[in-house]
Motif scaffolding. Structure first.
Motif, PDB file in Angstrom:
ATOM      1  N   UNK A 196     -46.914  -4.463  86.325  1.00 55.12           N
ATOM      2  CA  UNK A 196     -47.699  -3.558  87.163  1.00 55.12           C
ATOM      3  C   UNK A 196     -47.540  -2.109  86.705  1.00 55.12           C
ATOM      4  N   UNK A 197     -46.309  -1.708  86.400  1.00 52.86           N
ATOM      5  CA  UNK A 197     -46.069  -0.337  85.954  1.00 52.86           C
ATOM      6  C   UNK A 197     -46.772  -0.081  84.628  1.00 52.86           C
ATOM      7  N   UNK A 198     -46.712  -1.063  83.737  1.00 55.76           N
ATOM      8  CA  UNK A 198     -47.384  -0.918  82.440  1.00 55.76           C
ATOM      9  C   UNK A 198     -48.894  -0.819  82.622  1.00 55.76           C
ATOM     10  N   UNK A 199     -49.442  -1.693  83.467  1.00 56.63           N
ATOM     11  CA  UNK A 199     -50.890  -1.667  83.720  1.00 56.63           C
ATOM     12  C   UNK A 199     -51.315  -0.336  84.328  1.00 56.63           C
ATOM     13  N   UNK A 200     -50.517   0.151  85.269  1.00 59.75           N
ATOM     14  CA  UNK A 200     -50.840   1.445  85.884  1.00 59.75           C
ATOM     15  C   UNK A 200     -50.764   2.572  84.860  1.00 59.75           C
ATOM     16  N   UNK A 201     -49.750   2.528  83.997  1.00 56.04           N
ATOM     17  CA  UNK A 201     -49.580   3.575  82.992  1.00 56.04           C
ATOM     18  C   UNK A 201     -50.778   3.629  82.053  1.00 56.04           C
ATOM     19  N   UNK A 202     -51.236   2.467  81.613  1.00 53.10           N
ATOM     20  CA  UNK A 202     -52.388   2.421  80.717  1.00 53.10           C
ATOM     21  C   UNK A 202     -53.642   2.927  81.430  1.00 53.10           C
ATOM     22  N   UNK A 203     -53.827   2.472  82.676  1.00 49.15           N
ATOM     23  CA  UNK A 203     -54.987   2.922  83.437  1.00 49.15           C
ATOM     24  C   UNK A 203     -54.952   4.435  83.643  1.00 49.15           C
ATOM     25  N   UNK A 204     -53.782   4.964  84.015  1.00 52.78           N
ATOM     26  CA  UNK A 204     -53.661   6.397  84.290  1.00 52.78           C
ATOM     27  C   UNK A 204     -53.883   7.236  83.038  1.00 52.78           C
ATOM     28  N   UNK A 205     -53.579   6.666  81.867  1.00 51.51           N
ATOM     29  CA  UNK A 205     -53.715   7.433  80.633  1.00 51.51           C
ATOM     30  C   UNK A 205     -55.172   7.776  80.320  1.00 51.51           C
ATOM     31  N   UNK A 206     -56.125   7.072  80.961  1.00 52.46           N
ATOM     32  CA  UNK A 206     -57.537   7.393  80.764  1.00 52.46           C
ATOM     33  C   UNK A 206     -57.999   8.510  81.690  1.00 52.46           C
ATOM     34  N   UNK A 207     -57.186   8.824  82.696  1.00 52.53           N
ATOM     35  CA  UNK A 207     -57.550   9.849  83.666  1.00 52.53           C
ATOM     36  C   UNK A 207     -56.750  11.138  83.497  1.00 52.53           C
ATOM     37  N   UNK A 208     -55.648  11.069  82.756  1.00 52.01           N
ATOM     38  CA  UNK A 208     -54.791  12.230  82.571  1.00 52.01           C
ATOM     39  C   UNK A 208     -53.940  12.019  81.321  1.00 52.01           C
ATOM     40  N   UNK A 209     -53.235  13.060  80.906  1.00 51.95           N
ATOM     41  CA  UNK A 209     -52.336  12.930  79.761  1.00 51.95           C
ATOM     42  C   UNK A 209     -51.045  12.259  80.180  1.00 51.95           C
ATOM     43  N   UNK A 210     -51.159  11.007  80.626  1.00 55.43           N
ATOM     44  CA  UNK A 210     -50.060  10.347  81.342  1.00 55.43           C
ATOM     45  C   UNK A 210     -48.789  10.230  80.505  1.00 55.43           C
ATOM     46  N   UNK A 211     -48.915   9.796  79.270  1.00 56.34           N
ATOM     47  CA  UNK A 211     -47.723   9.539  78.458  1.00 56.34           C
ATOM     48  C   UNK A 211     -47.074  10.816  77.938  1.00 56.34           C
ATOM     49  N   UNK A 212     -47.711  11.955  78.136  1.00 57.74           N
ATOM     50  CA  UNK A 212     -47.134  13.214  77.678  1.00 57.74           C
ATOM     51  C   UNK A 212     -46.898  14.204  78.813  1.00 57.74           C
TER      52      UNK A 212
END
Length: 201
Positions: free
Chosen positions: A165-181
């Motif tokens: 779930x955390x991984x799926x959310x992280x990937x999804x969020x990365x399309x809406x913001x600079x999530x991984x950075x």
């Protein structure tokens, strides 16, 4: 808010999967959940998505960074435009010539005097600056990190679902913001590290 709604749908779906053992029922539930999820995403986010991502050109910051970023990734194939040239704080601080080339100096949030949205995307930061080779390498790294965690035998099923779930959310969020950075991604990684520390010690 949209990301929270989608995450709630993913969480409810995971609960169903954990409680039901019938494979055929899970397949049906997956298809139904996917249809419901996409329908909910359409009604909740279509206006936002069409404005921020589908509005090609200089009308919106995200649309410009995604669209023109792909153009630059193709024209600079396969290694990209180089570090500090696109969708990064450095590219805004020294105002990259790539923005001027696309007349983005007039795009709200990416002007020389207003850089509020210059780091508001993640994937253009990767595929534009580091090219398709850099994108491929980054995806392989993410995949290896995920598999190294999910394949640990010491993890119980509930923890594995939490990781999924955390991984799926992280990937999804990365399309809406600079999530991984940004701070959200760092906080997520800290939580995962603490979780694994408690499990293995």
């Amino acid at each position: 808010r949209d990301k929270a709604y989608i995450f709630i749908l993913m969480y409810i779906g995971s609960l169903i999967f954990l409680k039901r053992k019938d494979l055929s029922w899970k397949i049906i539930a997956s298809v139904a959940g996917g249809v419901l999820g996409l329908t909910a995403l359409y009604y909740l986010s279509f206006d936002k998505l069409s404005t921020l991502y589908l509005a090609y050109g200089t009308a919106t910051a995200r649309g410009a960074l995604y669209g023109f970023g792909i153009e630059y990734a193709i024209s600079s194939f396969p290694l990209g435009t180089g570090f500090g040239t696109w969708a990064s704080s450095i590219s805004g601080e020294y105002y990259s010539v790539l923005y001027y080339a696309k007349n983005m100096q007039f795009t709200p949030g990416i002007t020389p005097d207003d850089l509020a949205y210059v780091t508001d995307t993640f994937w253009p930061y990767i595929y534009t600056q580091f090219g398709f080779i850099g994108l491929g390498i980054y995806l392989v790294i993410l995949k290896n990190v995920y598999m190294s965690v999910i394949n640990r035998n010491a993890l119980c099923q509930d923890v594995k679902w939490a990781v999924i779930l955390i991984t799926a959310y992280s990937i999804m969020a990365s399309f809406f913001e600079g999530y991984f950075t940004n701070e959200s991604g760092v906080s997520t990684m800290i939580i995962l590290v603490l979780l694994f520390y408690l499990i293995f010690h």
